[in-house]
Design a protein around this motif. Structure first.
Motif, PDB file in Angstrom:
ATOM      1  N   GLY A 409     -16.161 -50.019  52.473  1.00 19.19           N
ATOM      2  CA  GLY A 409     -16.869 -49.548  51.277  1.00 19.19           C
ATOM      3  C   GLY A 409     -16.158 -49.956  50.004  1.00 19.19           C
ATOM      4  N   GLU A 410     -14.827 -49.844  50.008  1.00 18.18           N
ATOM      5  CA  GLU A 410     -14.052 -50.257  48.836  1.00 18.18           C
ATOM      6  C   GLU A 410     -14.165 -51.761  48.611  1.00 18.18           C
ATOM      7  OE1 GLU A 410     -10.379 -47.065  48.567  1.00 18.18           O
ATOM      8  OE2 GLU A 410     -10.281 -48.666  50.048  1.00 18.18           O
ATOM      9  N   GLN A 411     -14.148 -52.522  49.705  1.00 19.80           N
ATOM     10  CA  GLN A 411     -14.304 -53.976  49.580  1.00 19.80           C
ATOM     11  C   GLN A 411     -15.638 -54.312  48.930  1.00 19.80           C
ATOM     12  OE1 GLN A 411     -13.871 -55.669  53.482  1.00 19.80           O
ATOM     13  NE2 GLN A 411     -11.908 -54.677  53.827  1.00 19.80           N
ATOM     14  N   ASN A 412     -16.699 -53.682  49.417  1.00 18.42           N
ATOM     15  CA  ASN A 412     -18.028 -53.943  48.861  1.00 18.42           C
ATOM     16  C   ASN A 412     -18.096 -53.578  47.388  1.00 18.42           C
ATOM     17  OD1 ASN A 412     -18.933 -54.829  51.325  1.00 18.42           O
ATOM     18  ND2 ASN A 412     -19.892 -52.900  51.892  1.00 18.42           N
ATOM     19  N   PHE A 413     -17.524 -52.417  47.051  1.00 15.30           N
ATOM     20  CA  PHE A 413     -17.573 -51.957  45.667  1.00 15.30           C
ATOM     21  C   PHE A 413     -16.761 -52.866  44.753  1.00 15.30           C
ATOM     22  CE2 PHE A 413     -15.680 -49.383  42.240  1.00 15.30           C
ATOM     23  CZ  PHE A 413     -16.846 -49.075  41.548  1.00 15.30           C
ATOM     24  N   LEU A 414     -15.546 -53.188  45.176  1.00 11.28           N
ATOM     25  CA  LEU A 414     -14.686 -54.029  44.344  1.00 11.28           C
ATOM     26  C   LEU A 414     -15.310 -55.409  44.146  1.00 11.28           C
ATOM     27  CD1 LEU A 414     -11.992 -54.211  42.866  1.00 11.28           C
ATOM     28  CD2 LEU A 414     -10.962 -55.053  44.954  1.00 11.28           C
ATOM     29  N   SER A 415     -15.852 -55.960  45.213  1.00  8.49           N
ATOM     30  CA  SER A 415     -16.449 -57.285  45.112  1.00  8.49           C
ATOM     31  C   SER A 415     -17.657 -57.281  44.196  1.00  8.49           C
ATOM     32  CB  SER A 415     -16.845 -57.788  46.502  1.00  8.49           C
ATOM     33  OG  SER A 415     -17.278 -59.123  46.437  1.00  8.49           O
ATOM     34  N   LEU A 416     -18.503 -56.252  44.327  1.00  9.38           N
ATOM     35  CA  LEU A 416     -19.695 -56.187  43.473  1.00  9.38           C
ATOM     36  C   LEU A 416     -19.319 -56.006  42.009  1.00  9.38           C
ATOM     37  CD1 LEU A 416     -22.734 -56.113  43.143  1.00  9.38           C
ATOM     38  CD2 LEU A 416     -22.686 -53.669  43.641  1.00  9.38           C
ATOM     39  N   THR A 417     -18.355 -55.150  41.742  1.00  9.30           N
ATOM     40  CA  THR A 417     -17.966 -54.942  40.348  1.00  9.30           C
ATOM     41  C   THR A 417     -17.320 -56.190  39.757  1.00  9.30           C
ATOM     42  OG1 THR A 417     -15.964 -53.857  41.188  1.00  9.30           O
ATOM     43  CG2 THR A 417     -17.745 -52.442  40.453  1.00  9.30           C
TER      44      THR A 417
END
Length: 709
Positions: A409-417
């Protein structure tokens, strides 16, 4: 406004999209400039992304700000590919462009480009002006500044082309060159010097070697050239008549032998180191001997006096020095006319400073990314002073998911931001974001939407989604920040980007606005009161549960199961829940399941669809959902005699009707019924968040018609 004239992706879009002449505009509200395109699964959102990003077998034509485009490359910055969002690709400069950092990367790019340009110019200059075309060129010996000679050797090397030296070193060395004034000189002598010195059997090199040796006298030295010429003529003509004076009866063979003997005896008397030199200078003629090497050297050997040789060596050295100055002046001139030294100085100064990014970007990083994950994100320089982004002291750009110290989840969030940061700094005026919140929990969803609104506020944004949560989150972040469109792509229906009017957009987002509509503004626009009340049954039961009115909920339940027979006054229930402004609703309207199943919405508008097109469609869909559910339940209970005290829900009834787990026909019937969208829906959206519009925006008229059939 963006106006689309054509959207093609193989055969995915209907004929209406080529050309697209209706529902073909996407507008952006003043201020935040966000357009949201809602499209359920299968309508072509992913295909639209491919079209806008110039995918294979796609075509597009659109107008934006007065210009027509047939490619989306320069207009749309695309953010999609949910499956790979955990991998952050790119370079630091793709994400951060604060004033100093932007200038740093601009200078970096200029320095790289200018260095390549100036190295190319040096290579060309050395070859065309000075005869140096390889690192092995002996002419490099003339450059008496060792550091510059070494640089020239490396630049002239076809493999390295100066890579051994940093740009900083090159500039420092070249700026240290003292430009000298060039006196008048003999171009022919300089050319002879370069050409001859480059020859492996160089005359100049051999003459310079005589300086350290004793020169023996040989007064017959001039006879070597005379005999050589005579031998050449005699060998050529073989005549008994002199070709000069016509004297008859000469013995050319005896004469040839005598000349050869004489030449040999004189030549053998010479020192070994002089012999090869004599052979070379005999070939010289006045036109190719600007230094007068031949007469000066013959005279010196004849007398045994090195004075003439010293004169020659001195002049050679003068022209070597001249050559060196010409090379150095040219090198210095190339750097003097270039901006490279000044830009390099500015760049080095920035490298010594702490990297500064814009306040907005820094807040974004600190408040959204770092705080969301409790991990420190920093911008630092590596050992080569290149900017790098570090997470918890570990560089993470371009890393695989296994290498990142983050949850999925953190990977997805960091990448999207970080995709948002890249989009913010993109040259494209429009950012297209595909389904941005589907893989996040409620906390991250809010942060993602905040980033869309705040981080990208300098861009036009097109957000594609099939999630009504996104619509509500956008509205809660910034009131009236977007314009909503429904994407439809179904043969035979109204297609394109269908705009939702402002009041229906508000109703879709806000339960308060929806309820207010049912209490106040809807009444003058009801065109079929009976169908309106029937289509409201599922919503009214959901609402009564929320306000804890169990009496109304129990009554409406009698109309939501096909095996029920009780009559219910739906008019009184509506008046109780929402009132009866202008007495549009009759005082009483009692109906049962059988009454509902006798009705149809085919060809009927329940509401004035010029004012409430989406709500009218929604109520017709809601009626159809209810109708089909009641019909199937009623038929199954009657046919199979199902005990409805034990099997109250539709799913239970279907299973009871076809209970045999081994009978393929029963299995097929059970699956056929439970696979229908209209039957398994169970109106959960009404029971939970009262999203009355969901049935209409998540299934097309055509798909609903197929299920009805």
């Amino acid at each position: 406004m963006i106006k689309f004239n054509k959207i093609e992706n193989a055969e995915i879009f209907t004929r209406d999209f080529r050309p697209l002449v209706k529902n073909n505009e996407i507008g952006f509200p003043t201020g935040e400039e966000i357009a949201v395109i809602y499209g359920p699964n299968g309508t072509g959102k992913t295909s639209l992304i491919k079209v806008l990003s110039n995918g294979k077998n796609t075509k597009v034509e659109f107008q934006h700000e007065g210009q027509t485009y047939t490619s989306g490359q320069d207009v749309f910055h695309i953010i999609n590919d949910q499956n790979n969002r955990n991998i952050i690709a790119g370079e630091t400069k793709d994400f951060f462009l604060g004033d100093n950092i932007k200038r740093e990367f601009e200078l970096q790019e200029f320095i790289i480009s200018e260095r390549t340009k100036i190295i190319g110019a040096i290579i060309s200059m050395l070859k065309s002006n000075h005869g140096i075309s390889a690192a092995s060129s002996p002419l490099i010996e003339f450059v008496t500044v060792p550091e510059i000679a070494a640089i020239i050797k490396d630049i002239a090397n076809n493999k390295s082309k100066g890579e051994k030296y940093s740009t900083e070193d090159l500039i420092a060395k070249m700026r240290a060159i003292s430009v000298v004034e060039i006196p008048e000189y003999d171009i022919a002598k300089l050319k002879f010097l370069k050409d001859n010195f480059a020859d492996k059997a160089s005359i100049i090199r051999k003459i310079e070697q005589l300086d350290a040796q004793t020169l023996a006298s040989n007064p017959h030295i001039h006879e070597i050239e005379e005999n050589t010429e005579a031998i050449s003529i005699l060998n050529r003509f073989h005549k008994d008549q002199c070709i000069v004076c016509d004297t008859q009866g000469i013995d050319w063979a005896a004469l040839l032998a005598a000349k050869t003997q004489n030449r040999t005896s004189v030549f053998e008397a010479l020192d070994e180191n002089v012999k090869a030199l004599i052979e070379k200078i005999i070939e010289l003629v006045p036109a190719t001997d600007p230094f007068q090497i031949k007469p000066l050297l013959v005279d010196a050997i004849s007398k045994g006096d090195k004075a003439n040789i010293i004169v020659l060596i001195t002049e050679f050295q003068a022209y070597k020095t001249l050559y060196c100055h010409l090379v150095l002046n040219d090198l210095a001139g190339l750097f003097a006319s270039s901006e490279l030294p000044v830009k390099m100085e500015e760049y080095l100064k920035l490298l010594d400073e702490k990297p500064e990014i814009t306040e907005e970007d820094m807040l974004y990083i600190e408040e959204i990314i770092s705080n969301s994950m409790s991990k420190k994100l920093t911008l630092e320089r590596d050992e080569k002073k290149n900017l790098r982004i570090y997470l918890s002291s570990q560089e993470f750009l371009g890393k695989s998911r296994e290498e990142l110290p983050l949850s999925t989840g953190e990977q997805n969030f960091l990448s999207l931001t970080f995709e948002f940061l890249k989009a913010k700094n993109s040259a494209c005026p429009v950012v297209v974001i595909d389904d941005p919140i589907s893989s996040f929990d409620s906390i991250y969803k809010n942060k993602v939407v905040y980033a869309i609104v705040k981080m990208l506020h300098h861009k036009k944004r097109i957000v594609l989604t099939h999630n009504t949560d996104l619509l509500r989150l956008l509205e809660s972040q910034y009131k009236n920040c977007y314009k909503l469109y429904l994407l439809n792509n179904t043969e035979g229906e109204e297609n394109g980007f269908i705009p939702i009017n402002h009041k229906e957009q508000d109703m879709l987002i806000s339960l308060e606005k929806l309820l207010s509509t049912f209490r106040k503004s809807i009444f003058p626009h009801i065109q079929d009161t009976d169908l309106f009340l029937i289509s409201m049954v599922p919503f009214m039961r959901g609402y009564s549960n929320i306000i804890n009115n169990t009496d109304i909920s129990d009554k409406l339940t009698q109309l939501m199961h096909g095996y029920k027979t009780e009559k219910v006054d739906v008019a009184q229930i509506y008046i109780t829940l929402f009132g009866n402004k202008d007495n549009k609703i009759p005082a009483s309207y009692e109906i049962s399941v059988s009454d509902i199943l006798s009705k149809t919405v085919d060809g009927v508008h329940i509401l004035d669809n010029t004012q409430y097109p989406l709500l009218d469609k929604t109520l017709r869909h809601s009626f159809t959902y209810l109708f089909l559910r009641l019909l199937v339940e009623k038929a199954l209970v009657a046919k199979f005699g199902i005990d409805t005290d034990r099997n109250k829900q539709l799913g239970q009834i279907i299973s009871a009707a076809y209970p045999d787990e081994n009978d393929i026909a029963q299995i097929r019937n059970r699956i056929r019924l439970t696979s229908k969208k209209t039957l398994i829906n169970e109106f959960n959206h009404f029971e939970g968040n009262l999203s009355i519009f969901q049935p209409a925006i998540d299934i097309t008229d055509q798909a609903l018609g197929k299920e009805l059939t």
